[in-house]
Write a protein that holds these residues in place. Structure first.
Motif, PDB file in Angstrom:
ATOM      1  N   MET A  39      27.426  43.507  26.761  1.00  0.00           N
ATOM      2  CA  MET A  39      28.329  42.890  25.992  1.00  0.00           C
ATOM      3  C   MET A  39      28.199  43.402  24.467  1.00  0.00           C
ATOM      4  O   MET A  39      27.181  43.574  24.043  1.00  0.00           O
ATOM      5  CB  MET A  39      28.388  41.210  25.780  1.00  0.00           C
ATOM      6  CG  MET A  39      29.204  40.692  24.816  1.00  0.00           C
ATOM      7  SD  MET A  39      28.849  38.909  24.931  1.00  0.00           S
ATOM      8  CE  MET A  39      30.403  38.319  24.813  1.00  0.00           C
ATOM      9  N   THR A  40      29.371  43.757  23.980  1.00  0.00           N
ATOM     10  CA  THR A  40      29.428  44.296  22.613  1.00  0.00           C
ATOM     11  C   THR A  40      29.713  43.512  21.595  1.00  0.00           C
ATOM     12  O   THR A  40      30.653  42.506  21.618  1.00  0.00           O
ATOM     13  CB  THR A  40      30.622  45.687  22.659  1.00  0.00           C
ATOM     14  OG1 THR A  40      29.968  46.463  23.649  1.00  0.00           O
ATOM     15  CG2 THR A  40      30.185  46.200  21.174  1.00  0.00           C
ATOM     16  N   ALA A  75      15.824  47.630  19.290  1.00  0.00           N
ATOM     17  CA  ALA A  75      16.038  46.588  19.905  1.00  0.00           C
ATOM     18  C   ALA A  75      15.746  45.512  18.728  1.00  0.00           C
ATOM     19  O   ALA A  75      14.950  45.674  18.042  1.00  0.00           O
ATOM     20  CB  ALA A  75      15.046  46.269  20.751  1.00  0.00           C
ATOM     21  N   VAL A  76      16.704  44.605  18.663  1.00  0.00           N
ATOM     22  CA  VAL A  76      16.379  43.593  17.660  1.00  0.00           C
ATOM     23  C   VAL A  76      16.626  42.274  18.144  1.00  0.00           C
ATOM     24  O   VAL A  76      17.186  42.025  19.227  1.00  0.00           O
ATOM     25  CB  VAL A  76      17.526  43.723  16.435  1.00  0.00           C
ATOM     26  CG1 VAL A  76      17.628  44.975  15.838  1.00  0.00           C
ATOM     27  CG2 VAL A  76      18.877  43.486  17.220  1.00  0.00           C
ATOM     28  N   ALA A  77      15.893  41.266  17.565  1.00  0.00           N
ATOM     29  CA  ALA A  77      15.845  39.697  17.928  1.00  0.00           C
ATOM     30  C   ALA A  77      16.697  39.155  17.228  1.00  0.00           C
ATOM     31  O   ALA A  77      17.347  39.536  16.328  1.00  0.00           O
ATOM     32  CB  ALA A  77      14.430  39.242  17.901  1.00  0.00           C
ATOM     33  N   SER A 104      19.707  38.620  20.380  1.00  0.00           N
ATOM     34  CA  SER A 104      18.685  39.699  20.820  1.00  0.00           C
ATOM     35  C   SER A 104      19.747  40.726  21.487  1.00  0.00           C
ATOM     36  O   SER A 104      20.350  40.466  22.330  1.00  0.00           O
ATOM     37  CB  SER A 104      17.826  39.212  21.812  1.00  0.00           C
ATOM     38  OG  SER A 104      17.093  38.293  20.945  1.00  0.00           O
ATOM     39  N   CYS A 105      19.608  42.139  20.960  1.00  0.00           N
ATOM     40  CA  CYS A 105      20.536  43.077  21.383  1.00  0.00           C
ATOM     41  C   CYS A 105      19.709  44.319  21.056  1.00  0.00           C
ATOM     42  O   CYS A 105      18.691  44.630  20.524  1.00  0.00           O
ATOM     43  CB  CYS A 105      21.994  43.113  20.637  1.00  0.00           C
ATOM     44  SG  CYS A 105      22.582  41.613  21.191  1.00  0.00           S
ATOM     45  N   ARG A 106      20.609  45.488  21.356  1.00  0.00           N
ATOM     46  CA  ARG A 106      20.130  46.789  20.968  1.00  0.00           C
ATOM     47  C   ARG A 106      21.257  47.506  19.973  1.00  0.00           C
ATOM     48  O   ARG A 106      22.433  47.161  20.095  1.00  0.00           O
ATOM     49  CB  ARG A 106      20.180  47.538  22.150  1.00  0.00           C
ATOM     50  CG  ARG A 106      19.553  49.276  21.823  1.00  0.00           C
ATOM     51  CD  ARG A 106      19.573  49.848  23.085  1.00  0.00           C
ATOM     52  NE  ARG A 106      20.867  50.194  23.648  1.00  0.00           N
ATOM     53  CZ  ARG A 106      21.888  50.970  23.257  1.00  0.00           C
ATOM     54  NH1 ARG A 106      21.673  51.579  22.120  1.00  0.00           N
ATOM     55  NH2 ARG A 106      23.136  51.095  24.053  1.00  0.00           N
ATOM     56  N   LEU A 164      26.315  45.881  18.251  1.00  0.00           N
ATOM     57  CA  LEU A 164      25.153  45.779  19.141  1.00  0.00           C
ATOM     58  C   LEU A 164      25.610  45.477  20.622  1.00  0.00           C
ATOM     59  O   LEU A 164      26.708  45.164  20.758  1.00  0.00           O
ATOM     60  CB  LEU A 164      24.667  44.268  18.463  1.00  0.00           C
ATOM     61  CG  LEU A 164      24.153  44.257  17.267  1.00  0.00           C
ATOM     62  CD1 LEU A 164      23.864  42.666  17.035  1.00  0.00           C
ATOM     63  CD2 LEU A 164      22.940  45.105  16.904  1.00  0.00           C
ATOM     64  N   GLU A 165      24.699  45.835  21.240  1.00  0.00           N
ATOM     65  CA  GLU A 165      25.039  45.894  22.851  1.00  0.00           C
ATOM     66  C   GLU A 165      23.748  45.213  23.587  1.00  0.00           C
ATOM     67  O   GLU A 165      22.587  45.282  23.210  1.00  0.00           O
ATOM     68  CB  GLU A 165      25.342  47.206  23.551  1.00  0.00           C
ATOM     69  CG  GLU A 165      26.408  48.036  23.168  1.00  0.00           C
ATOM     70  CD  GLU A 165      26.324  49.351  23.591  1.00  0.00           C
ATOM     71  OE1 GLU A 165      25.481  50.014  24.065  1.00  0.00           O
ATOM     72  OE2 GLU A 165      27.562  49.937  23.530  1.00  0.00           O
TER      73      GLU A 165
END
Length: 72
Positions: free
Chosen positions: A1-2, A23-25, A47-49, A70-71
């Motif tokens: 999901m974007t 990567a982020v929380a 949380s995503c990349r 973010l993905e």
């Protein structure tokens, strides 16, 4: 999901705190926007990349403007 992270205010993007591929929380600060000499942190909502930055540092941004993608 974007998803997009957007600027909460009009101002200048003064700092990108994460890079593409990081990567982020949830609630991680990803950027700082300056408006009226105040530094306003911008955080990820989940949380995503980090897929891609859409705005360069020192650029002027509008309220609600997408700053990064973010993905995940």
């Amino acid at each position: 999901m974007t998803r997009h992270v957007v600027s909460p205010v009009a101002g200048q993007l003064i700092s990108r705190l994460v890079g593409e591929g990081d990567a982020v929380a949830a609630d991680t600060e990803v950027a700082i926007v300056e408006a009226m000499k105040m530094h306003i942190p911008v955080s990820a909502e989940q949380s995503c990349r980090v897929a891609k930055w859409l705005v360069e540092e020192k650029a002027q941004v509008a309220e609600g403007q997408a700053l990064l993608v973010l993905e995940g």
